[in-house]
Design a protein around this motif. Sequence first.
Motif, PDB file in Angstrom:
ATOM      1  N   SER A   1       0.829  -1.205   0.000  1.00 46.39           N
ATOM      2  CA  SER A   1       0.000   0.000   0.000  1.00 46.39           C
ATOM      3  C   SER A   1       0.865   1.257   0.000  1.00 46.39           C
ATOM      4  O   SER A   1       0.584   2.218  -0.725  1.00 46.39           O
ATOM      5  CB  SER A   1      -0.923   0.008   1.221  1.00 46.39           C
ATOM      6  OG  SER A   1      -1.797  -1.094   1.193  1.00 46.39           O
ATOM      7  N   TYR A   2       1.927   1.238   0.806  1.00 50.18           N
ATOM      8  CA  TYR A   2       2.805   2.405   0.870  1.00 50.18           C
ATOM      9  C   TYR A   2       3.429   2.705  -0.490  1.00 50.18           C
ATOM     10  O   TYR A   2       3.437   3.849  -0.956  1.00 50.18           O
ATOM     11  CB  TYR A   2       3.903   2.158   1.904  1.00 50.18           C
ATOM     12  CG  TYR A   2       4.945   3.248   1.952  1.00 50.18           C
ATOM     13  CD1 TYR A   2       4.684   4.467   2.561  1.00 50.18           C
ATOM     14  CD2 TYR A   2       6.205   3.047   1.367  1.00 50.18           C
ATOM     15  CE1 TYR A   2       5.645   5.467   2.599  1.00 50.18           C
ATOM     16  CE2 TYR A   2       7.166   4.046   1.403  1.00 50.18           C
ATOM     17  CZ  TYR A   2       6.883   5.247   2.018  1.00 50.18           C
ATOM     18  OH  TYR A   2       7.828   6.236   2.033  1.00 50.18           O
ATOM     19  N   LEU A   3       3.943   1.659  -1.132  1.00 54.45           N
ATOM     20  CA  LEU A   3       4.558   1.841  -2.447  1.00 54.45           C
ATOM     21  C   LEU A   3       3.531   2.241  -3.493  1.00 54.45           C
ATOM     22  O   LEU A   3       3.781   3.075  -4.355  1.00 54.45           O
ATOM     23  CB  LEU A   3       5.270   0.555  -2.875  1.00 54.45           C
ATOM     24  CG  LEU A   3       6.490   0.146  -2.038  1.00 54.45           C
ATOM     25  CD1 LEU A   3       7.020  -1.201  -2.502  1.00 54.45           C
ATOM     26  CD2 LEU A   3       7.590   1.204  -2.117  1.00 54.45           C
ATOM     27  N   GLY A   4       2.342   1.624  -3.410  1.00 53.31           N
ATOM     28  CA  GLY A   4       1.306   1.894  -4.401  1.00 53.31           C
ATOM     29  C   GLY A   4       0.775   3.308  -4.343  1.00 53.31           C
ATOM     30  O   GLY A   4       0.428   3.897  -5.370  1.00 53.31           O
ATOM     31  N   PHE A   5       0.713   3.886  -3.134  1.00 54.96           N
ATOM     32  CA  PHE A   5       0.121   5.214  -2.984  1.00 54.96           C
ATOM     33  C   PHE A   5       1.152   6.334  -3.012  1.00 54.96           C
ATOM     34  O   PHE A   5       0.795   7.502  -2.863  1.00 54.96           O
ATOM     35  CB  PHE A   5      -0.692   5.282  -1.696  1.00 54.96           C
ATOM     36  CG  PHE A   5      -2.040   4.634  -1.815  1.00 54.96           C
ATOM     37  CD1 PHE A   5      -3.097   5.297  -2.410  1.00 54.96           C
ATOM     38  CD2 PHE A   5      -2.247   3.341  -1.358  1.00 54.96           C
ATOM     39  CE1 PHE A   5      -4.339   4.711  -2.535  1.00 54.96           C
ATOM     40  CE2 PHE A   5      -3.490   2.731  -1.478  1.00 54.96           C
ATOM     41  CZ  PHE A   5      -4.545   3.423  -2.060  1.00 54.96           C
ATOM     42  N   GLN A   6       2.413   5.997  -3.200  1.00 52.02           N
ATOM     43  CA  GLN A   6       3.420   7.039  -3.353  1.00 52.02           C
ATOM     44  C   GLN A   6       3.173   7.813  -4.642  1.00 52.02           C
ATOM     45  O   GLN A   6       2.846   7.241  -5.685  1.00 52.02           O
ATOM     46  CB  GLN A   6       4.821   6.438  -3.391  1.00 52.02           C
ATOM     47  CG  GLN A   6       5.417   6.158  -2.034  1.00 52.02           C
ATOM     48  CD  GLN A   6       6.881   5.758  -2.150  1.00 52.02           C
ATOM     49  OE1 GLN A   6       7.261   4.995  -3.033  1.00 52.02           O
ATOM     50  NE2 GLN A   6       7.707   6.272  -1.256  1.00 52.02           N
ATOM     51  N   ASP A   7       3.331   9.138  -4.573  1.00 56.96           N
ATOM     52  CA  ASP A   7       3.157   9.966  -5.763  1.00 56.96           C
ATOM     53  C   ASP A   7       4.230   9.635  -6.801  1.00 56.96           C
ATOM     54  O   ASP A   7       5.414   9.505  -6.466  1.00 56.96           O
ATOM     55  CB  ASP A   7       3.251  11.449  -5.416  1.00 56.96           C
ATOM     56  CG  ASP A   7       2.059  11.920  -4.603  1.00 56.96           C
ATOM     57  OD1 ASP A   7       1.021  11.237  -4.646  1.00 56.96           O
ATOM     58  OD2 ASP A   7       2.169  12.954  -3.927  1.00 56.96           O
ATOM     59  N   ALA A   8       3.801   9.502  -8.043  1.00 57.16           N
ATOM     60  CA  ALA A   8       4.747   9.323  -9.147  1.00 57.16           C
ATOM     61  C   ALA A   8       5.144  10.710  -9.661  1.00 57.16           C
ATOM     62  O   ALA A   8       4.280  11.499 -10.047  1.00 57.16           O
ATOM     63  CB  ALA A   8       4.109   8.499 -10.259  1.00 57.16           C
ATOM     64  N   GLU A   9       6.412  11.010  -9.634  1.00 53.33           N
ATOM     65  CA  GLU A   9       6.901  12.318 -10.073  1.00 53.33           C
ATOM     66  C   GLU A   9       7.578  12.207 -11.435  1.00 53.33           C
ATOM     67  O   GLU A   9       8.349  11.274 -11.670  1.00 53.33           O
ATOM     68  CB  GLU A   9       7.892  12.881  -9.060  1.00 53.33           C
ATOM     69  CG  GLU A   9       7.281  13.251  -7.723  1.00 53.33           C
ATOM     70  CD  GLU A   9       6.361  14.457  -7.806  1.00 53.33           C
ATOM     71  OE1 GLU A   9       6.556  15.297  -8.719  1.00 53.33           O
ATOM     72  OE2 GLU A   9       5.452  14.569  -6.971  1.00 53.33           O
ATOM     73  N   LEU A  10       7.269  13.147 -12.312  1.00 52.13           N
ATOM     74  CA  LEU A  10       7.918  13.197 -13.624  1.00 52.13           C
ATOM     75  C   LEU A  10       9.037  14.238 -13.555  1.00 52.13           C
ATOM     76  O   LEU A  10       8.780  15.409 -13.266  1.00 52.13           O
ATOM     77  CB  LEU A  10       6.905  13.554 -14.703  1.00 52.13           C
ATOM     78  CG  LEU A  10       7.374  13.392 -16.158  1.00 52.13           C
ATOM     79  CD1 LEU A  10       6.202  13.071 -17.080  1.00 52.13           C
ATOM     80  CD2 LEU A  10       8.067  14.653 -16.659  1.00 52.13           C
ATOM     81  N   THR A  11      10.260  13.800 -13.797  1.00 53.43           N
ATOM     82  CA  THR A  11      11.427  14.675 -13.720  1.00 53.43           C
ATOM     83  C   THR A  11      12.099  14.767 -15.085  1.00 53.43           C
ATOM     84  O   THR A  11      12.357  13.738 -15.727  1.00 53.43           O
ATOM     85  CB  THR A  11      12.452  14.138 -12.691  1.00 53.43           C
ATOM     86  OG1 THR A  11      11.802  13.981 -11.423  1.00 53.43           O
ATOM     87  CG2 THR A  11      13.616  15.091 -12.545  1.00 53.43           C
ATOM     88  N   LEU A  12      12.377  15.986 -15.523  1.00 51.07           N
ATOM     89  CA  LEU A  12      13.024  16.194 -16.817  1.00 51.07           C
ATOM     90  C   LEU A  12      14.530  16.333 -16.639  1.00 51.07           C
ATOM     91  O   LEU A  12      14.997  17.133 -15.817  1.00 51.07           O
ATOM     92  CB  LEU A  12      12.461  17.426 -17.506  1.00 51.07           C
ATOM     93  CG  LEU A  12      11.162  17.226 -18.291  1.00 51.07           C
ATOM     94  CD1 LEU A  12      10.005  16.873 -17.378  1.00 51.07           C
ATOM     95  CD2 LEU A  12      10.819  18.474 -19.096  1.00 51.07           C
TER      96      LEU A  12
END
Length: 243
Positions: free
Chosen positions: A129-140
């Motif tokens: 659950s912790y890994l699944g609900f972590q925000d996915a960040e897009l970094t350029l």
Amino acid sequence: MLLLFFIQLTLVLIFLLIGWAIVKKEAYGLISSFRSRPKEEQEELIQNGYPQKTGKLLIATALILLILLPLLFTPFSYAMEVQIGVMVVLLLGGFIYLSKYEVPKKRKKSYIISTSIAVITFGVLFVVSYLGFQDAELTLKKDSFEISGVYGDDWSYEDITQIDLLDKMPEVLLRTNGYGMQSISKGYFKVKDYGNSLLFIYKGHSPYLLIQTNDATIFINSKDAEKTKDWYYQLVEQSGKAE
């Protein structure tokens, strides 16, 4: 939503049916390993009330899940997660409690096994659950963009074939490898008109950023609409590609 409802309703009916058969019809063979026990142990378990309490636990779990079913049709974002959590707590906690009705010579072992299973299960569920609900960040970066977190990776700007900002998320047909929850979709899914796709999606939070590369179709968004738009404009500027 209706599919989730019918799946959970089926689970409720299965628990009710098994519990009813154990309590009312004395179908104790439905209890795991009961039939393989020596006759003396079976009789002692029945005398202790172990089978009846097992049946009542299943019935109680089913009724509580039934009460929680309407949550699926409310704005509450974590209805399915709550239902799964309640079911796990009731069943695992219930089986730890039932250990006190085991035959005396196996009671301690039963406590140890049931408690260990509960601890491991809760540990795995917490990590997932912790890994699944972590925000996915897009970094350029200079030559590529990266998406962080579980299922994240790094893709070169040169491999991008299309970038688009969608007001509506295309229909998700099937989860193949990922988290498919009521509030998020993360991982690999079959998406209508796009085929196998990699999703980092918060449901109900438009817009959705579509990135197609030579070997991947990616959908990503943030709960903050402006952040998703910023990702889009920055990615278009860096890669020079758009719809």
